[in-house]
Design a protein around this motif. Sequence first.
Motif, PDB file in Angstrom:
ATOM      1  N   GLY A 166       0.768  -1.238   0.000  1.00 37.22           N
ATOM      2  CA  GLY A 166       0.000   0.000   0.000  1.00 37.22           C
ATOM      3  C   GLY A 166       0.799   1.288   0.000  1.00 37.22           C
ATOM      4  N   MET A 167       2.129   1.210  -0.082  1.00 37.69           N
ATOM      5  CA  MET A 167       2.904   2.451  -0.068  1.00 37.69           C
ATOM      6  C   MET A 167       2.894   3.097  -1.457  1.00 37.69           C
ATOM      7  N   PRO A 168       2.658   4.425  -1.538  1.00 37.16           N
ATOM      8  CA  PRO A 168       2.690   5.085  -2.846  1.00 37.16           C
ATOM      9  C   PRO A 168       4.078   4.980  -3.479  1.00 37.16           C
ATOM     10  N   SER A 169       4.145   4.675  -4.772  1.00 40.14           N
ATOM     11  CA  SER A 169       5.452   4.471  -5.415  1.00 40.14           C
ATOM     12  C   SER A 169       6.332   5.714  -5.343  1.00 40.14           C
ATOM     13  N   ALA A 170       5.711   6.890  -5.378  1.00 38.43           N
ATOM     14  CA  ALA A 170       6.503   8.123  -5.374  1.00 38.43           C
ATOM     15  C   ALA A 170       7.183   8.377  -4.028  1.00 38.43           C
ATOM     16  N   ALA A 197      -3.535   6.641  -9.898  1.00 40.00           N
ATOM     17  CA  ALA A 197      -4.096   5.593 -10.742  1.00 40.00           C
ATOM     18  C   ALA A 197      -3.039   4.597 -11.195  1.00 40.00           C
ATOM     19  N   VAL A 198      -1.851   5.100 -11.517  1.00 41.51           N
ATOM     20  CA  VAL A 198      -0.831   4.187 -12.021  1.00 41.51           C
ATOM     21  C   VAL A 198      -0.384   3.242 -10.908  1.00 41.51           C
ATOM     22  N   ASP A 199      -0.361   3.729  -9.674  1.00 44.75           N
ATOM     23  CA  ASP A 199      -0.037   2.841  -8.553  1.00 44.75           C
ATOM     24  C   ASP A 199      -1.096   1.736  -8.432  1.00 44.75           C
ATOM     25  N   ILE A 200      -2.358   2.121  -8.538  1.00 42.41           N
ATOM     26  CA  ILE A 200      -3.434   1.130  -8.420  1.00 42.41           C
ATOM     27  C   ILE A 200      -3.328   0.106  -9.563  1.00 42.41           C
ATOM     28  N   PHE A 201      -3.100   0.629 -10.758  1.00 44.78           N
ATOM     29  CA  PHE A 201      -2.992  -0.224 -11.944  1.00 44.78           C
ATOM     30  C   PHE A 201      -1.834  -1.210 -11.796  1.00 44.78           C
ATOM     31  N   TYR A 202      -0.675  -0.701 -11.416  1.00 49.86           N
ATOM     32  CA  TYR A 202       0.505  -1.561 -11.327  1.00 49.86           C
ATOM     33  C   TYR A 202       0.352  -2.577 -10.192  1.00 49.86           C
ATOM     34  N   ARG A 203      -0.264  -2.149  -9.092  1.00 50.30           N
ATOM     35  CA  ARG A 203      -0.498  -3.069  -7.974  1.00 50.30           C
ATOM     36  C   ARG A 203      -1.402  -4.229  -8.423  1.00 50.30           C
ATOM     37  N   ARG A 204      -2.417  -3.891  -9.209  1.00 47.29           N
ATOM     38  CA  ARG A 204      -3.326  -4.938  -9.707  1.00 47.29           C
ATOM     39  C   ARG A 204      -2.585  -5.929 -10.603  1.00 47.29           C
ATOM     40  N   MET A 205      -1.703  -5.387 -11.444  1.00 46.05           N
ATOM     41  CA  MET A 205      -0.958  -6.264 -12.360  1.00 46.05           C
ATOM     42  C   MET A 205       0.001  -7.176 -11.576  1.00 46.05           C
ATOM     43  N   LEU A 206       0.715  -6.608 -10.612  1.00 47.21           N
ATOM     44  CA  LEU A 206       1.670  -7.388  -9.820  1.00 47.21           C
ATOM     45  C   LEU A 206       0.972  -8.444  -8.969  1.00 47.21           C
ATOM     46  N   SER A 207      -0.292  -8.192  -8.624  1.00 47.58           N
ATOM     47  CA  SER A 207      -1.016  -9.112  -7.758  1.00 47.58           C
ATOM     48  C   SER A 207      -1.813 -10.140  -8.555  1.00 47.58           C
ATOM     49  N   ASP A 208      -1.769 -10.060  -9.874  1.00 46.65           N
ATOM     50  CA  ASP A 208      -2.565 -10.966 -10.702  1.00 46.65           C
ATOM     51  C   ASP A 208      -1.668 -12.091 -11.224  1.00 46.65           C
ATOM     52  N   ASP A 209      -1.929 -13.286 -10.745  1.00 41.87           N
ATOM     53  CA  ASP A 209      -1.070 -14.425 -11.100  1.00 41.87           C
ATOM     54  C   ASP A 209      -1.002 -14.691 -12.608  1.00 41.87           C
ATOM     55  N   ARG A 210      -1.993 -14.214 -13.334  1.00 40.83           N
ATOM     56  CA  ARG A 210      -1.972 -14.463 -14.773  1.00 40.83           C
ATOM     57  C   ARG A 210      -0.849 -13.678 -15.470  1.00 40.83           C
ATOM     58  N   VAL A 211      -0.436 -12.551 -14.882  1.00 33.55           N
ATOM     59  CA  VAL A 211       0.581 -11.705 -15.534  1.00 33.55           C
ATOM     60  C   VAL A 211       1.780 -11.337 -14.658  1.00 33.55           C
ATOM     61  N   ALA A 212       1.680 -11.608 -13.339  1.00 34.24           N
ATOM     62  CA  ALA A 212       2.701 -11.111 -12.406  1.00 34.24           C
ATOM     63  C   ALA A 212       4.116 -11.539 -12.800  1.00 34.24           C
ATOM     64  N   ARG A 213       4.257 -12.773 -13.319  1.00 34.81           N
ATOM     65  CA  ARG A 213       5.619 -13.268 -13.590  1.00 34.81           C
ATOM     66  C   ARG A 213       6.367 -12.406 -14.614  1.00 34.81           C
ATOM     67  N   PHE A 214       5.640 -11.714 -15.475  1.00 32.81           N
ATOM     68  CA  PHE A 214       6.311 -10.875 -16.473  1.00 32.81           C
ATOM     69  C   PHE A 214       6.989  -9.654 -15.848  1.00 32.81           C
ATOM     70  N   PHE A 215       6.639  -9.379 -14.597  1.00 32.66           N
ATOM     71  CA  PHE A 215       7.209  -8.187 -13.938  1.00 32.66           C
ATOM     72  C   PHE A 215       8.290  -8.541 -12.923  1.00 32.66           C
ATOM     73  N   ASP A 216       8.617  -9.844 -12.805  1.00 34.02           N
ATOM     74  CA  ASP A 216       9.548 -10.281 -11.757  1.00 34.02           C
ATOM     75  C   ASP A 216      10.872  -9.523 -11.762  1.00 34.02           C
ATOM     76  N   ASP A 217      11.475  -9.368 -12.926  1.00 27.86           N
ATOM     77  CA  ASP A 217      12.800  -8.760 -12.970  1.00 27.86           C
ATOM     78  C   ASP A 217      12.764  -7.326 -13.486  1.00 27.86           C
ATOM     79  N   VAL A 218      11.579  -6.741 -13.472  1.00 27.71           N
ATOM     80  CA  VAL A 218      11.433  -5.410 -14.060  1.00 27.71           C
ATOM     81  C   VAL A 218      11.730  -4.340 -13.003  1.00 27.71           C
ATOM     82  N   ASP A 219      12.448  -3.296 -13.405  1.00 25.66           N
ATOM     83  CA  ASP A 219      12.709  -2.164 -12.515  1.00 25.66           C
ATOM     84  C   ASP A 219      11.389  -1.422 -12.301  1.00 25.66           C
ATOM     85  N   MET A 220      10.922  -1.438 -11.045  1.00 26.23           N
ATOM     86  CA  MET A 220       9.582  -0.940 -10.755  1.00 26.23           C
ATOM     87  C   MET A 220       9.438   0.555 -11.025  1.00 26.23           C
TER      88      MET A 220
END
Lengths: 315, 120
Positions: free
Chosen positions: A299-303, B16-39
């Motif tokens: 839940g921490m904001p990325s910024a 919004a981008v935080d919410i979007f990215y959190r959803r992607m990282l938490s979704d097992d269907r796609v999360a593995r594609f972000f494993d080694d990505v610089d957040m």
Amino acid sequence: MLSLGAQEIPLLEGETVLEGLERSGVDVASGCRAGTCCKCMLRADSPPPESQSTLRPTLRAQGYFLACQARPEGRLTLHSAEAPTPVDTRVEEIEHVAEGVARILLRPSTPFPFRPGQYLDVLHPDGHARSYSIASLPSDGVLELHVREIPNGRVSGWLHGRVQGDDVRIRGAFGQCFHVADDPRKKLLLVGAGTGLAPLLGIARDALSQGHAGPIDLIHGGLEPGRLYLREELSRLAEQAPQLRIHHCVLRRATQHEHEGQLDELAVRLAGPLASVRAFLCGDGEIVHKLRRKLFLAGMPSAEILADPFLPAPA
Amino acid sequence: MSLYARLGGEPAFQTAVDIFYRRMLSDDRVARFFDDVDMEGQIAKQKAFLTFVTGGPAEYTGQDMRAAHAELVKLGIADEHVDVVIEHLGAVLTELGADAKDVGEVAALAESVRDQVLGR
């Protein structure tokens, strides 16, 4: 009016810094021209606040701004992007504080501006350079580095062999992981593994010296208890500052004085609610990557997650 | 007025981008594609993407999309993963206050870069 080195560039009515530079034939990167992509980021003394509003607080504090959003009144002095000049220092003290870790104090011969938590490059006489974070404050007069000896490490091994009075050349300072006193009540979460303690110590001392009133949680992780160093100094610091809490974490062999487990999981558990926290993450790349992701998902904001991961030396 | 502006512009999209990215990282269907990505870099790119598909000020070309996903194509991203992205995109925009018509328009725009993303 823009100043860029010896060049003076007058701005037309309503013109942005980006437009002015382009009109004068200065090669400057740009993308969206609308304040989103950040490709046109430049640095200056006191840029217009509206050209900094979408940037991180650490970038704002260093004078970074978006040229496409800046319509300065009066003169704006731009900083050139050239590398900083090397500075000579002398080893004031070297102390082995844990297995393979030396704490080295360097006294610069000429002024060396930095913010605690930023890093500098140590320049080996044979031309190799390695980065080390700064644990001290400018008011200390010395630069404190924590250096872990890497097997066959060119620069770390050389540094470990230095004695009092030796010369060490450095350049810097660099990095975005430092305290910005924009909200004295904000909770600060400082998490580091191994010699990642160095920048955290600098950031914690800096925040306290600037009157930070909010809680500060400093979490230091290591493989096992013997790897955690400067524990007495941290305890003393916490005694003087009631808002500072120190947590020691290890992967194995915890005693009553340490938490045991994965650092990222312990950090989330020890930190409490994360929505209005600023985090500073330090240590090797993999640990910082895991910490960043775990805190973000919790839940921490990325910024608000600031980090300068320690990267392996180029081969 | 663009959907980007109607939903609150830059400050709203930072959240919004935080919410979007959190959803992607938490979704097992796609999360593995972000494993080694610089957040940090990834969030900046996704913010530009969200800004672009909602008509905000961002430069984004099909070529960018192709280059940005080339590595992922090697890892096996396929139509089903693009579907997941469009699904989360719709959910985030709805959360921000977009209506079904807006979400449909954004989905159509995202759809238009599907072939570039998948390297076709």
